[in-house]
Design an enzyme around this catalytic site. Structure first.
Site, short mmCIF file in Angstrom:
data_model
loop_
_atom_site.label_atom_id
_atom_site.label_comp_id
_atom_site.label_asym_id
_atom_site.label_seq_id
_atom_site.Cartn_x
_atom_site.Cartn_y
_atom_site.Cartn_z
N HIS A 1 0.84 -1.21 0.00
CA HIS A 1 0.00 0.00 0.00
C HIS A 1 0.87 1.26 0.00
O HIS A 1 0.57 2.24 -0.70
CB HIS A 1 -0.90 0.04 1.24
CG HIS A 1 -1.91 -1.06 1.34
ND1 HIS A 1 -2.07 -1.83 2.46
CD2 HIS A 1 -2.82 -1.53 0.45
CE1 HIS A 1 -3.04 -2.72 2.27
NE2 HIS A 1 -3.52 -2.55 1.06
N LYS B 1 -16.83 -8.11 8.60
CA LYS B 1 -15.48 -8.54 8.99
C LYS B 1 -15.10 -7.98 10.36
O LYS B 1 -15.40 -6.84 10.67
CB LYS B 1 -14.46 -8.02 7.97
CG LYS B 1 -14.47 -8.76 6.66
CD LYS B 1 -13.25 -8.33 5.85
CE LYS B 1 -13.45 -8.54 4.37
NZ LYS B 1 -12.56 -7.72 3.56
N ARG C 1 -1.95 -6.70 -8.48
CA ARG C 1 -0.88 -7.64 -8.15
C ARG C 1 -0.87 -8.83 -9.08
O ARG C 1 0.15 -9.23 -9.61
CB ARG C 1 -1.02 -8.13 -6.71
CG ARG C 1 -0.71 -7.10 -5.67
CD ARG C 1 -1.24 -7.46 -4.32
NE ARG C 1 -2.69 -7.40 -4.29
CZ ARG C 1 -3.41 -7.49 -3.19
NH1 ARG C 1 -2.84 -7.69 -2.03
NH2 ARG C 1 -4.73 -7.40 -3.25
N SER D 1 -2.73 -7.79 2.93
CA SER D 1 -3.10 -7.63 4.34
C SER D 1 -3.61 -8.94 4.92
O SER D 1 -3.36 -9.24 6.09
CB SER D 1 -4.18 -6.55 4.47
OG SER D 1 -3.70 -5.30 4.05
P1 ADP Z 1 -5.52 -6.38 0.56
O1 ADP Z 1 -6.07 -6.81 -0.80
O2 ADP Z 1 -4.04 -6.52 0.70
O3 ADP Z 1 -6.30 -6.93 1.71
P2 ADP Z 1 -6.85 -3.82 0.37
O4 ADP Z 1 -8.19 -4.39 0.20
O5 ADP Z 1 -6.69 -2.82 1.45
O6 ADP Z 1 -5.70 -4.85 0.65
O7 ADP Z 1 -6.32 -3.25 -1.01
C1 ADP Z 1 -6.52 -1.95 -1.44
C2 ADP Z 1 -5.90 -1.76 -2.79
O8 ADP Z 1 -4.48 -1.91 -2.68
C3 ADP Z 1 -6.31 -2.75 -3.87
O9 ADP Z 1 -6.35 -2.07 -5.10
C4 ADP Z 1 -5.20 -3.76 -3.87
O10 ADP Z 1 -5.06 -4.39 -5.11
C5 ADP Z 1 -4.01 -2.86 -3.61
N1 ADP Z 1 -2.89 -3.57 -3.00
C6 ADP Z 1 -2.88 -4.28 -1.87
N2 ADP Z 1 -1.68 -4.81 -1.63
C7 ADP Z 1 -0.88 -4.41 -2.67
C8 ADP Z 1 0.49 -4.66 -3.03
N3 ADP Z 1 1.26 -5.43 -2.29
N4 ADP Z 1 0.97 -4.09 -4.16
C9 ADP Z 1 0.15 -3.33 -4.93
N5 ADP Z 1 -1.15 -3.07 -4.65
C10 ADP Z 1 -1.67 -3.61 -3.55
#
Ligand code: ADP
Length: 158
Positions: free
Chosen positions: A17, A41, A95, A133
């Protein structure tokens, strides 16, 4: 002024992030990080903790590059949140192919509902693109070391 909205659950914020936020700050004048509230959740970190961690970690970085950063929480439709906050861009990180499958459909639906709002994808950086996450929460629950994958503010709060 170009305003972007970067939505997610950020439970917790990871180095992935952080990378997306830093790179977004180079393409928008103002970045709003939106934490979606999920009633179903049970989070590892409270909403207030997640907001504070993003603010403390990313605020100084935004300031250093002359961009504005705000952290909000939201419920309801993402396009409504974007419109209410003056954002014309929704920013997402990609990703994997699985991310793309999901995002492509969501993006088309959002464009159908709000044609003025564009979704922008940033490809994950190679060194952090494997971090999620969900995995961080699982590793932590099993006693593993999450320190290589998250910013210091997460370690200070855990
Ligand atoms: P996660 O999918 O890790 O639980 P979130 O729902 O908070 O996290 O994700 C928010 C945004 O950040 C989404 O667009 C997700 O694809 C992106 N994201 C999460 N982790 C990464 C990462 N390691 N590299 C690039 N983008 C990421």
């Amino acid at each position: 002024m170009r305003v972007g909205l970067y939505p997610g659950s950020f439970d917790p914020i990871t180095n992935g992030h952080v990378d997306i936020i830093k790179r977004s700050l180079a393409v928008v004048d103002k970045l709003i990080v939106g934490i979606g509230i999920s009633a179903t959740k049970t989070p590892l970190f409270s909403l207030e903790q997640r907001m504070a961690m993003i603010d403390s970690e990313m605020g100084p970085i935004a300031k250093a590059v002359g961009a504005e950063l705000s952290v909000i929480s939201f419920e309801g439709l993402l396009v409504d949140v974007a419109q209410q906050n003056g954002a014309s861009l929704i920013i997402r990180g990609l990703r994997t192919a699985a991310d793309f499958e999901y995002e492509a459909q969501m993006t088309s639906m959002n464009r159908a509902m709000a044609p003025g709002i564009e979704t922008v994808f940033l490809a994950a950086s190679a060194d952090v693109g494997f971090i999620s996450s969900t995995l961080i929460r699982q590793i932590h629950a099993m006693g593993g070391d999450i320190s290589p994958f998250v910013p210091k503010c997460v370690l200070d709060n855990i």
